[in-house]
Design a protein around this motif. Sequence first.
Motif, PDB file in Angstrom:
ATOM      1  N   HIS A   1       7.123   3.022  -5.490  1.00 55.58           N
ATOM      2  CA  HIS A   1       6.063   3.974  -5.842  1.00 55.58           C
ATOM      3  C   HIS A   1       5.331   4.399  -4.571  1.00 55.58           C
ATOM      4  CE1 HIS A   1       6.664   3.019 -10.066  1.00 55.58           C
ATOM      5  NE2 HIS A   1       6.734   1.748  -9.697  1.00 55.58           N
ATOM      6  N   PRO A   2       5.842   5.429  -3.876  1.00 55.61           N
ATOM      7  CA  PRO A   2       5.210   5.882  -2.625  1.00 55.61           C
ATOM      8  C   PRO A   2       3.766   6.337  -2.854  1.00 55.61           C
ATOM      9  CG  PRO A   2       7.380   6.863  -2.902  1.00 55.61           C
ATOM     10  CD  PRO A   2       7.032   6.198  -4.203  1.00 55.61           C
ATOM     11  N   SER A   3       2.909   6.017  -1.907  1.00 53.43           N
ATOM     12  CA  SER A   3       1.496   6.425  -1.983  1.00 53.43           C
ATOM     13  C   SER A   3       1.316   7.817  -1.399  1.00 53.43           C
ATOM     14  CB  SER A   3       0.629   5.429  -1.225  1.00 53.43           C
ATOM     15  OG  SER A   3       0.759   5.631   0.170  1.00 53.43           O
TER      16      SER A   3
ATOM     17  N   GLU B   1       0.814  -1.218   0.000  1.00 54.89           N
ATOM     18  CA  GLU B   1       0.000   0.000   0.000  1.00 54.89           C
ATOM     19  C   GLU B   1       0.847   1.266   0.000  1.00 54.89           C
ATOM     20  OE1 GLU B   1      -2.659  -0.062   3.352  1.00 54.89           O
ATOM     21  OE2 GLU B   1      -3.732  -1.838   2.633  1.00 54.89           O
ATOM     22  N   GLU B   2       1.902   1.290   0.801  1.00 57.85           N
ATOM     23  CA  GLU B   2       2.661   2.528   0.986  1.00 57.85           C
ATOM     24  C   GLU B   2       3.818   2.705   0.017  1.00 57.85           C
ATOM     25  OE1 GLU B   2       3.636   3.103   5.097  1.00 57.85           O
ATOM     26  OE2 GLU B   2       1.569   2.759   5.724  1.00 57.85           O
ATOM     27  N   LEU B   3       4.401   1.597  -0.482  1.00 57.73           N
ATOM     28  CA  LEU B   3       5.569   1.711  -1.356  1.00 57.73           C
ATOM     29  C   LEU B   3       5.380   1.052  -2.717  1.00 57.73           C
ATOM     30  CD1 LEU B   3       8.349   0.981   1.288  1.00 57.73           C
ATOM     31  CD2 LEU B   3       7.580   3.208   0.445  1.00 57.73           C
ATOM     32  N   GLY B   4       4.290   0.328  -2.906  1.00 56.60           N
ATOM     33  CA  GLY B   4       4.050  -0.337  -4.179  1.00 56.60           C
ATOM     34  C   GLY B   4       4.937  -1.549  -4.417  1.00 56.60           C
ATOM     35  N   ILE B   5       5.523  -2.097  -3.368  1.00 55.31           N
ATOM     36  CA  ILE B   5       6.410  -3.251  -3.489  1.00 55.31           C
ATOM     37  C   ILE B   5       5.630  -4.514  -3.128  1.00 55.31           C
ATOM     38  CG2 ILE B   5       8.470  -4.373  -2.557  1.00 55.31           C
ATOM     39  CD1 ILE B   5       9.545  -1.561  -1.921  1.00 55.31           C
ATOM     40  N   THR B   6       5.672  -5.520  -4.021  1.00 56.97           N
ATOM     41  CA  THR B   6       4.938  -6.752  -3.752  1.00 56.97           C
ATOM     42  C   THR B   6       5.843  -7.977  -3.660  1.00 56.97           C
ATOM     43  OG1 THR B   6       4.548  -7.047  -6.119  1.00 56.97           O
ATOM     44  CG2 THR B   6       2.829  -5.927  -4.862  1.00 56.97           C
TER      45      THR B   6
END
Length: 94
Positions: free
Chosen positions: A55-57, A17-22
């Motif tokens: 990708h920071p939210s 959610e916060e960094l876009g890292i999965t």
Amino acid sequence: MDLGESVEIALKREVCEELGITDFTPETITNYVFESARERELVFVHKTVYDGEIHPSNELDGGRFWSIEEIKENLGKGVFTPNFEGEVERVNLL
């Protein structure tokens, strides 16, 4: 963490959610209770190595990467939260 959610699931959800890292493999460093005059919280500290795009939210109000030297130079100057400074000391990160 949501009710009934494990630390691992909450960590992966929040990082997404916060960094876009999965796709990452977290390593547990420590956990402890942080307590101040205003709050008490259970903190879990993890680390990972990630070589991809971040990708920071909109939940985050900025951010940047710090070198170890920059962190050392700014400890005790009110730049970092008490939680962070305690973690640096507690797990001997520097």
